[in-house]
Design a protein around this motif. Sequence first.
Motif, PDB file in Angstrom:
ATOM      1  N   ILE A   1     -28.331 -15.843  84.359  1.00  0.00           N
ATOM      2  CA  ILE A   1     -27.789 -16.199  83.051  1.00  0.00           C
ATOM      3  C   ILE A   1     -28.983 -16.497  82.168  1.00  0.00           C
ATOM      4  O   ILE A   1     -29.847 -17.310  82.531  1.00  0.00           O
ATOM      5  CB  ILE A   1     -26.850 -17.412  83.128  1.00  0.00           C
ATOM      6  CG1 ILE A   1     -25.675 -17.128  84.070  1.00  0.00           C
ATOM      7  CG2 ILE A   1     -26.345 -17.784  81.734  1.00  0.00           C
ATOM      8  CD1 ILE A   1     -24.779 -18.323  84.332  1.00  0.00           C
TER       9      ILE A   1
ATOM     10  N   GLY B   1     -24.280  -6.130  82.815  1.00  0.00           N
ATOM     11  CA  GLY B   1     -23.093  -6.970  82.884  1.00  0.00           C
ATOM     12  C   GLY B   1     -21.871  -6.123  83.186  1.00  0.00           C
ATOM     13  O   GLY B   1     -21.982  -4.918  83.455  1.00  0.00           O
TER      14      GLY B   1
ATOM     15  N   GLN C   1     -25.610 -16.512  75.019  1.00  0.00           N
ATOM     16  CA  GLN C   1     -25.863 -16.486  76.459  1.00  0.00           C
ATOM     17  C   GLN C   1     -25.347 -15.180  77.045  1.00  0.00           C
ATOM     18  O   GLN C   1     -24.273 -14.706  76.681  1.00  0.00           O
ATOM     19  CB  GLN C   1     -25.149 -17.676  77.089  1.00  0.00           C
ATOM     20  CG  GLN C   1     -25.465 -17.896  78.535  1.00  0.00           C
ATOM     21  CD  GLN C   1     -24.979 -19.248  79.001  1.00  0.00           C
ATOM     22  OE1 GLN C   1     -25.534 -20.253  78.598  1.00  0.00           O
ATOM     23  NE2 GLN C   1     -23.954 -19.267  79.816  1.00  0.00           N
ATOM     24  N   TYR C   2     -26.109 -14.598  77.965  1.00  0.00           N
ATOM     25  CA  TYR C   2     -25.751 -13.344  78.621  1.00  0.00           C
ATOM     26  C   TYR C   2     -25.797 -13.542  80.131  1.00  0.00           C
ATOM     27  O   TYR C   2     -26.755 -14.112  80.660  1.00  0.00           O
ATOM     28  CB  TYR C   2     -26.717 -12.221  78.213  1.00  0.00           C
ATOM     29  CG  TYR C   2     -26.717 -11.960  76.729  1.00  0.00           C
ATOM     30  CD1 TYR C   2     -25.801 -11.078  76.175  1.00  0.00           C
ATOM     31  CD2 TYR C   2     -27.598 -12.612  75.879  1.00  0.00           C
ATOM     32  CE1 TYR C   2     -25.782 -10.832  74.810  1.00  0.00           C
ATOM     33  CE2 TYR C   2     -27.585 -12.389  74.516  1.00  0.00           C
ATOM     34  CZ  TYR C   2     -26.674 -11.503  73.988  1.00  0.00           C
ATOM     35  OH  TYR C   2     -26.643 -11.277  72.637  1.00  0.00           O
ATOM     36  N   GLU C   3     -24.761 -13.042  80.817  1.00  0.00           N
ATOM     37  CA  GLU C   3     -24.685 -13.153  82.265  1.00  0.00           C
ATOM     38  C   GLU C   3     -24.600 -11.753  82.848  1.00  0.00           C
ATOM     39  O   GLU C   3     -23.784 -10.943  82.414  1.00  0.00           O
ATOM     40  CB  GLU C   3     -23.453 -13.962  82.651  1.00  0.00           C
ATOM     41  CG  GLU C   3     -23.320 -14.209  84.122  1.00  0.00           C
ATOM     42  CD  GLU C   3     -22.188 -15.161  84.460  1.00  0.00           C
ATOM     43  OE1 GLU C   3     -21.910 -15.299  85.654  1.00  0.00           O
ATOM     44  OE2 GLU C   3     -21.592 -15.759  83.541  1.00  0.00           O
TER      45      GLU C   3
ATOM     46  N   SER D   1     -29.488 -16.804  90.419  1.00  0.00           N
ATOM     47  CA  SER D   1     -28.730 -16.926  91.663  1.00  0.00           C
ATOM     48  C   SER D   1     -29.665 -17.091  92.860  1.00  0.00           C
ATOM     49  O   SER D   1     -30.823 -16.669  92.826  1.00  0.00           O
ATOM     50  CB  SER D   1     -27.860 -15.684  91.867  1.00  0.00           C
ATOM     51  OG  SER D   1     -27.216 -15.717  93.118  1.00  0.00           O
TER      52      SER D   1
END
Length: 127
Positions: free
Chosen positions: A79, A45, A29-31, A107
């Motif tokens: 995400i 990020g 997972q990448y945010e 978001s």
Amino acid sequence: MKKILFLLAITVSVAACKNETAKTSNDPQYEGEFIYVADGAVLKGDTFIYGITLDEMATELQEKVAPIKKDDYDMVPVIVKGTLANKTEGTEGWDEVLTITEIVSVSDTPSEADIKLVDKKEADSSN
């Protein structure tokens, strides 16, 4: 007869719902903050910047982000899950490229701009 048809309809409906499984990937997972422009997309990020593979998932994410953006260059926190690879030799772009396999969340508001550029004409007219 009506009771049998009613029970049969309920049974079919419940069975159909159980067969619908959520598509989830086991990828990391990448945010970060996502931006998509005509010639590319990026996920930024705190400690990385990845180019995004321009495919169906990137287009789907762009469609989800578009109504949230206030202008073309707004970045929206997202995400995602995906696979990370080095760019192919001889191509332009970021050193690492993320291929999105799943959109986890988007978001409701764009990120705050680190630097806000103001047109001098607009600034003078508001004073």
